[in-house]
Design a protein around this motif. Structure first.
Motif, short mmCIF file in Angstrom:
data_model
loop_
_atom_site.label_atom_id
_atom_site.label_comp_id
_atom_site.label_asym_id
_atom_site.label_seq_id
_atom_site.Cartn_x
_atom_site.Cartn_y
_atom_site.Cartn_z
N ASP A 195 0.82 -1.22 0.00
CA ASP A 195 0.00 0.00 0.00
C ASP A 195 0.85 1.27 0.00
O ASP A 195 0.36 2.35 0.32
CB ASP A 195 -0.99 0.00 1.16
N LEU A 196 2.11 1.19 -0.37
CA LEU A 196 3.08 2.28 -0.50
C LEU A 196 3.74 2.65 0.82
O LEU A 196 4.90 3.07 0.83
CB LEU A 196 2.47 3.54 -1.13
N CYS B 43 3.02 -9.77 -5.60
CA CYS B 43 2.39 -8.78 -4.72
C CYS B 43 1.07 -8.33 -5.33
O CYS B 43 0.82 -8.56 -6.52
CB CYS B 43 3.30 -7.59 -4.44
N TRP C 183 -2.00 -5.00 -4.90
CA TRP C 183 -2.45 -3.75 -4.30
C TRP C 183 -3.36 -4.04 -3.11
O TRP C 183 -4.25 -4.89 -3.20
CB TRP C 183 -3.19 -2.95 -5.36
N GLN C 184 -3.12 -3.37 -1.98
CA GLN C 184 -3.88 -3.68 -0.78
C GLN C 184 -5.38 -3.46 -0.97
O GLN C 184 -6.20 -4.20 -0.40
CB GLN C 184 -3.39 -2.83 0.39
N TYR D 255 -4.67 -2.58 -10.47
CA TYR D 255 -3.44 -1.93 -10.91
C TYR D 255 -2.34 -2.96 -11.20
O TYR D 255 -2.19 -3.95 -10.48
CB TYR D 255 -2.94 -0.95 -9.85
N ALA E 161 1.65 -4.27 -11.74
CA ALA E 161 2.89 -4.12 -10.98
C ALA E 161 3.66 -2.89 -11.44
O ALA E 161 4.27 -2.19 -10.63
CB ALA E 161 3.73 -5.37 -11.11
N GLN F 102 2.51 -0.05 -12.56
CA GLN F 102 1.91 1.14 -11.96
C GLN F 102 2.28 1.25 -10.49
O GLN F 102 2.59 2.34 -9.99
CB GLN F 102 0.39 1.07 -12.11
N LEU F 103 2.25 0.13 -9.77
CA LEU F 103 2.58 0.14 -8.35
C LEU F 103 4.03 0.54 -8.12
O LEU F 103 4.34 1.26 -7.16
CB LEU F 103 2.30 -1.23 -7.73
N TRP G 226 4.25 4.32 -8.54
CA TRP G 226 3.67 5.01 -7.38
C TRP G 226 4.58 4.89 -6.16
O TRP G 226 4.71 5.83 -5.38
CB TRP G 226 2.30 4.43 -7.07
N GLN G 227 5.18 3.70 -5.99
CA GLN G 227 6.06 3.50 -4.84
C GLN G 227 7.26 4.45 -4.88
O GLN G 227 7.64 5.03 -3.86
CB GLN G 227 6.55 2.05 -4.80
#
Length: 338
Positions: free
Chosen positions: A201-202, A229, A231-232, A305, A307, A309-310, A313-314
């Motif tokens: 969740d970042l 993984c 997205w939460q 989303y 990986a 994109q995540l 964002w991270q």
């Protein structure tokens, strides 16, 4: 630009498919162990989904609630909170009956120095809960680490892969599953075992762990080689929707993203995003803790989303200096030492 308010809003806004599914959920929902990394956003997401569906089902969050930020978030979203140490004698008897239970209570870190407490949290408490809520639908949080380390070429462990827990933590998680399996047989309790591998969740997660190492100029361990993984927000939606698939005999469901990610490639991508050189430690292998979540994908659809994109964002989250939970996953551990 990300901030914590925007992140929390993203994690707790229900999708159209969740809203449609909660219309089929009968009765209230109680979340046991709701004060952890996922619990607060899960409770708010469930509440908002019921409201969006025009329903007034109660969502009750139960925990010791040691994090004041989590308490404030829940209270500001009108979630019913019951502060409770579930390990105290008779604590479960003080809780309201509920048609639906999401069991999130458990212990992982600290097992190496106090394994008895881990076994109590992960095996004894589930036995009490299974007895107390034997007439409910129960979704039980578990771990993909109860599977053995598998070959990368095999596509990941499926729900039919024989378990092979390494170390006392994962052994105790298997005990949790078996206690609820017994309840499913003995009482006819409708149970789904939710084997998660890993939520992000970042503020925490595998991506955060790798990105933080790269950003700080520290070497990234290659011992895990690959990982999954999700997205939460998607993981929480899956937990709520899984209430519809709890059954007797018991059901099992792997929850993770569809991609198998390379630790090396992910670290190098963060290096590009941070404009930093990446260094490594340890050696890669041809096996890892990876799960195949094709059954969950069939039931719930693809995660919202990707990986890629995540990862983007991270990187943005860390560069912006936003808050972290300071809770490393230790995903690189292969010997079960937590």
């Amino acid at each position: 630009m990300f901030n914590e308010q925007k992140l929390d809003e993203m994690l707790t806004t229900p999708s159209a498919r969740l809203i449609e599914d909660v219309k089929k959920i009968k009765g209230d929902v109680i979340i046991l162990g709701a004060g952890g990394k996922m619990g607060p956003s899960l409770a708010i997401l469930a509440k908002r989904a019921f409201e969006s569906a025009g329903m007034n089902n109660r969502v009750i969050a139960v925990s010791r609630f040691s994090d004041p930020i989590a308490v404030k978030l829940l209270e500001s979203n009108n979630i019913e909170i019951i502060p409770c140490d579930l390990m105290k004698k008779g604590a479960l008897d003080t809780l309201p009956d509920c048609e639906n239970v999401i069991f999130m209570a458990g212990r992982k870190f600290g097992t190496g120095t106090d394994s008895a407490k881990t076994w109590a949290m992960n095996a004894w408490l589930p036995s009490l809960t299974a007895e107390r809520y034997k007439n409910s639908n129960i979704v039980v949080f578990s771990s993909g680490n109860i599977y053995p380390i598998v070959k990368l070429s095999g596509g990941g462990a499926t729900e039919n892969t024989p378990v092979g827990p390494i170390g006392e933590y994962t052994q105790s998680v298997l005990a949790r599953e078996k206690v609820f399996e017994y309840a499913s047989v003995e009482y006819g309790t409708r149970v789904l075992i939710y084997r998660l591998n890993y939520a992000v969740d970042l503020r925490y997660g595998v991506l955060f762990d790798i990105a933080s190492k790269v950003y700080a100029g520290e070497p990234v361990s290659l011992s895990a080689t690959c990982f999954n993984c999700i997205w939460q927000g998607d993981a929480n939606e899956a937990a709520i929707r899984s209430l519809l698939y709890a059954s007797s005999p018991i059901s099992y469901l792997n929850i993770t993203g569809p991609e198998t990610l390379s630790v090396r490639a992910t670290a190098l991508e963060f290096g590009k995003l941070f404009d930093k050189e990446v260094t490594f430690t340890g050696e890669e292998s041809d096996s890892a803790y990876i799960s195949n979540a094709s059954l969950a994908t069939k039931l719930f659809g693809y995660p919202t989303y990707s990986a890629k994109q995540l990862i983007e964002w991270q990187a943005e989250w860390i560069k912006s200096g936003n808050r972290t939970l300071n809770k490393p996953t230790h995903f690189e551990e292969r010997k079960g030492q937590y």
